[in-house]
Scaffold this motif. Structure first.
Motif, short mmCIF file in Angstrom:
data_model
loop_
_atom_site.label_atom_id
_atom_site.label_comp_id
_atom_site.label_asym_id
_atom_site.label_seq_id
_atom_site.Cartn_x
_atom_site.Cartn_y
_atom_site.Cartn_z
N TRP A 7 -24.59 -84.50 -18.58
CA TRP A 7 -23.17 -85.16 -18.41
C TRP A 7 -22.62 -84.27 -17.15
O TRP A 7 -21.71 -85.12 -16.48
N TYR A 8 -22.98 -83.09 -17.02
CA TYR A 8 -21.88 -82.34 -16.13
C TYR A 8 -22.39 -82.57 -14.51
O TYR A 8 -21.94 -82.13 -13.87
N SER A 9 -23.61 -83.41 -14.53
CA SER A 9 -23.83 -83.81 -13.14
C SER A 9 -23.33 -85.28 -12.98
O SER A 9 -23.52 -86.00 -11.74
N TYR A 13 -17.61 -90.01 -15.03
CA TYR A 13 -17.96 -90.39 -16.36
C TYR A 13 -17.52 -89.34 -17.27
O TYR A 13 -16.80 -89.86 -18.28
N TYR A 14 -17.76 -88.37 -17.26
CA TYR A 14 -17.18 -87.21 -18.16
C TYR A 14 -15.55 -87.35 -18.18
O TYR A 14 -14.86 -87.32 -19.13
N GLU A 15 -15.11 -87.51 -17.00
CA GLU A 15 -13.54 -87.50 -17.02
C GLU A 15 -13.00 -88.57 -17.54
O GLU A 15 -11.72 -88.70 -17.96
N LEU A 44 -4.98 -69.71 -14.27
CA LEU A 44 -6.50 -69.43 -13.99
C LEU A 44 -6.95 -70.39 -15.10
O LEU A 44 -6.61 -70.27 -16.25
N GLU A 45 -8.11 -70.99 -14.65
CA GLU A 45 -8.86 -71.82 -15.83
C GLU A 45 -10.43 -71.62 -15.32
O GLU A 45 -11.10 -71.95 -14.67
N PRO A 46 -10.95 -70.73 -16.44
CA PRO A 46 -12.49 -70.54 -16.47
C PRO A 46 -12.97 -71.64 -17.09
O PRO A 46 -12.43 -72.67 -17.66
N ALA A 47 -14.24 -72.31 -16.37
CA ALA A 47 -15.00 -73.25 -16.48
C ALA A 47 -14.16 -74.47 -16.62
O ALA A 47 -13.92 -75.09 -17.37
N CYS A 48 -13.50 -74.77 -15.35
CA CYS A 48 -12.60 -75.70 -14.93
C CYS A 48 -13.25 -77.21 -14.71
O CYS A 48 -12.35 -78.22 -14.75
N GLY A 49 -14.34 -77.12 -14.82
CA GLY A 49 -15.02 -78.63 -14.85
C GLY A 49 -14.67 -79.30 -13.56
O GLY A 49 -14.52 -78.61 -12.53
N ALA A 50 -14.38 -80.50 -13.77
CA ALA A 50 -14.23 -81.35 -12.45
C ALA A 50 -12.79 -81.43 -12.06
O ALA A 50 -12.16 -81.82 -11.27
N GLY A 51 -11.97 -80.44 -12.56
CA GLY A 51 -10.70 -79.95 -11.91
C GLY A 51 -9.47 -80.79 -12.57
O GLY A 51 -8.50 -80.75 -11.91
N ARG A 52 -9.57 -81.48 -13.74
CA ARG A 52 -8.37 -82.43 -14.02
C ARG A 52 -7.13 -81.42 -14.22
O ARG A 52 -6.16 -81.75 -13.75
N LEU A 53 -7.28 -80.36 -14.89
CA LEU A 53 -6.28 -79.47 -15.26
C LEU A 53 -5.81 -78.85 -13.92
O LEU A 53 -4.37 -78.61 -13.80
N TYR A 67 -12.83 -71.79 -11.84
CA TYR A 67 -14.25 -71.38 -11.51
C TYR A 67 -15.22 -72.19 -12.47
O TYR A 67 -14.70 -72.68 -13.61
N ASP A 68 -16.19 -72.66 -12.25
CA ASP A 68 -17.18 -73.05 -13.15
C ASP A 68 -18.55 -72.86 -12.74
O ASP A 68 -18.89 -72.54 -11.46
N ILE A 69 -19.63 -72.97 -13.54
CA ILE A 69 -20.92 -73.06 -13.44
C ILE A 69 -21.54 -73.92 -12.60
O ILE A 69 -22.41 -73.80 -11.83
N ALA A 70 -21.02 -75.32 -12.87
CA ALA A 70 -21.88 -76.55 -12.15
C ALA A 70 -21.21 -76.92 -10.95
O ALA A 70 -19.92 -77.29 -10.88
N ARG A 95 -19.82 -68.05 -13.30
CA ARG A 95 -20.03 -68.07 -14.87
C ARG A 95 -18.93 -67.34 -15.69
O ARG A 95 -18.37 -66.15 -15.24
N MET A 96 -18.83 -68.02 -16.82
CA MET A 96 -17.75 -67.21 -17.80
C MET A 96 -17.98 -65.69 -17.97
O MET A 96 -17.11 -65.06 -18.22
N GLU A 97 -19.34 -65.24 -18.26
CA GLU A 97 -19.64 -64.11 -18.86
C GLU A 97 -19.81 -63.24 -17.50
O GLU A 97 -19.72 -61.85 -17.74
N SER A 98 -19.59 -63.70 -16.23
CA SER A 98 -19.60 -62.49 -15.17
C SER A 98 -18.22 -62.87 -14.03
O SER A 98 -18.42 -62.22 -12.99
C1 LIG Z 1 -16.21 -79.42 -21.69
S1 LIG Z 1 -16.31 -79.19 -19.95
C2 LIG Z 1 -14.60 -78.77 -19.70
C3 LIG Z 1 -14.24 -78.87 -18.41
C4 LIG Z 1 -12.52 -78.58 -18.00
N1 LIG Z 1 -12.26 -77.26 -18.50
C5 LIG Z 1 -11.80 -79.73 -18.76
O1 LIG Z 1 -11.08 -79.16 -19.67
O2 LIG Z 1 -12.06 -80.62 -18.44
C6 LIG Z 1 -17.05 -77.77 -19.94
C7 LIG Z 1 -17.21 -77.18 -18.55
O3 LIG Z 1 -17.97 -75.72 -18.75
C8 LIG Z 1 -18.90 -75.47 -18.00
N2 LIG Z 1 -19.67 -74.13 -18.10
C9 LIG Z 1 -20.66 -74.28 -19.28
N3 LIG Z 1 -21.09 -73.05 -19.49
C10 LIG Z 1 -20.42 -72.46 -18.44
C11 LIG Z 1 -20.59 -70.75 -18.06
N4 LIG Z 1 -21.45 -70.12 -18.64
N5 LIG Z 1 -19.64 -70.43 -17.09
C12 LIG Z 1 -18.90 -71.12 -16.45
N6 LIG Z 1 -18.71 -72.59 -16.75
C13 LIG Z 1 -19.59 -73.10 -17.82
C14 LIG Z 1 -19.65 -76.81 -17.37
O4 LIG Z 1 -20.14 -76.71 -16.21
C15 LIG Z 1 -18.47 -77.71 -17.72
O5 LIG Z 1 -17.99 -78.07 -16.42
#
Ligand SMILES: C[S@@+](CC[C@H](N)C(=O)[O-])C[C@H]1O[C@@H](n2cnc3c(N)ncnc32)[C@H](O)[C@@H]1O
Length: 268
Positions: A7-9, A13-15, A44-53, A67-70, A95-98
């Motif tokens: 779904w992250y591609s 639709y995710y949003e 700061l938003e780790p794993a910010c996804g498609a950037g809504r927030l 930042y986000d992995i995808a 990535r969140m871990e690094s």
């Molecule tokens: C449920 S979405 C949340 C996106 C955003 N934070 C929001 O509230 O709409 C999860 C996001 O985490 C990202 N993600 C998953 N594992 C990750 C990782 N190890 N490091 C960074 N991003 C990651 C995915 O690519 C996806 O965009």
């Protein structure tokens, strides 16, 4: 029917599902920062996804790092920002871990990471590394709002959630299922199905993954080991006036985390 995975591609639709509460979430996050933290302007938003927030914070005049992995999610995030808003935003693929950003150390007022995304970190070491690196970026009195669903290891039935959203003339039906937790492996099997239907369209996007599991004691131990203390807890109803008590059996939690005083100035 057209079938896809991941779904992250498919950020639009995710949003359509997760974008509906964005203003309310940002109201809550900013109130939380004013109440528990500095109320300052660097977010700061780790794993910010498609950037809504991220986009919502920039619209309100805050400076935001995300930042986000995808990459498809980040591309969507970049596209949605007008040139004026872009001046307030920095986005990275990481990535969140690094994630590391020496120029941000000790400068962030509010970090946030909602909707259980933290549970993608699939080991204690990865989760701790993420928390420690986020802690280093916070101001001493800054806060990290971390929202995720806790695990009831005694559960014997599947957990299911269903939402419906719209994109233009298409309807998006989202079904998420969390299977039974494995306490030894500390994980639950997850499945998400997005069914998109509209004029000339019938698509199913099915995504499977594992989420790491935490009960309250496991979460608290981890936070402490990463040099963070829990200032307060809230439910996913995002109401600052009704914090969740220590003995509550509610599983949806937003933890408000702050660097332990003993870690201030500490690198690890
Ligand atoms: C449920 S979405 C949340 C996106 C955003 N934070 C929001 O509230 O709409 C999860 C996001 O985490 C990202 N993600 C998953 N594992 C990750 C990782 N190890 N490091 C960074 N991003 C990651 C995915 O690519 C996806 O965009």
């Amino acid at each position: 029917m057209e079938r896809r995975s991941d779904w992250y591609s498919h950020p639009k639709y995710y949003e359509a599902i997760f974008g509906t509460d964005t203003e309310k979430e940002m109201d809550f996050l900013l109130a939380l920062s004013r109440h528990h933290g500095t109320g300052g302007s660097l977010l700061l938003e780790p794993a910010c996804g498609a950037g809504r927030l991220v986009a919502e914070a920039a619209r309100r005049g805050f400076d935001v790092v995300g930042y986000d992995i995808a990459e498809p999610m980040l591309a969507h995030a970049r596209r949605r920002l007008s040139p004026a808003r872009r001046r307030h935003v920095r986005l990275f693929q990481s990535r969140m871990e690094s994630f590391s950003a020496p120029e941000l150390e000790g400068r962030v007022d509010l970090a946030f990471n909602l909707v259980s995304t933290f549970r993608y970190l699939d080991s204690e070491a990865a989760a701790r590394a993420h928390l420690q690196s986020t802690r280093r970026l916070l101001k001493p009195d800054g806060v990290y709002a971390l929202g995720f669903h806790l695990t009831d290891y005694a559960r014997t039935t599947l957990e299911r959630e269903r939402w419906v959203g719209r994109v233009g003339r298409d309807t998006v039906i989202c079904n998420t299922r969390e299977g039974l937790p494995d306490r030894r492996l500390r994980r639950s099997p997850m499945r998400n199905r997005l069914r998109i239907s509209g004029p000339g369209k019938d698509m199913l996007i099915e995504t499977k993954w594992f989420f790491r599991t935490y009960d309250l004691a496991e979460a608290r131990r981890l936070f402490r080991s990463a040099g963070l203390r829990v200032l307060a807890m809230y439910d996913f109803d995002y109401r600052l006036e009704t914090p969740v008590g220590r003995n509550s059996n509610r599983l949806d939690r937003v933890f408000v985390l702050q660097p332990l005083p003993s870690t201030r100035g500490r690198k690890r």
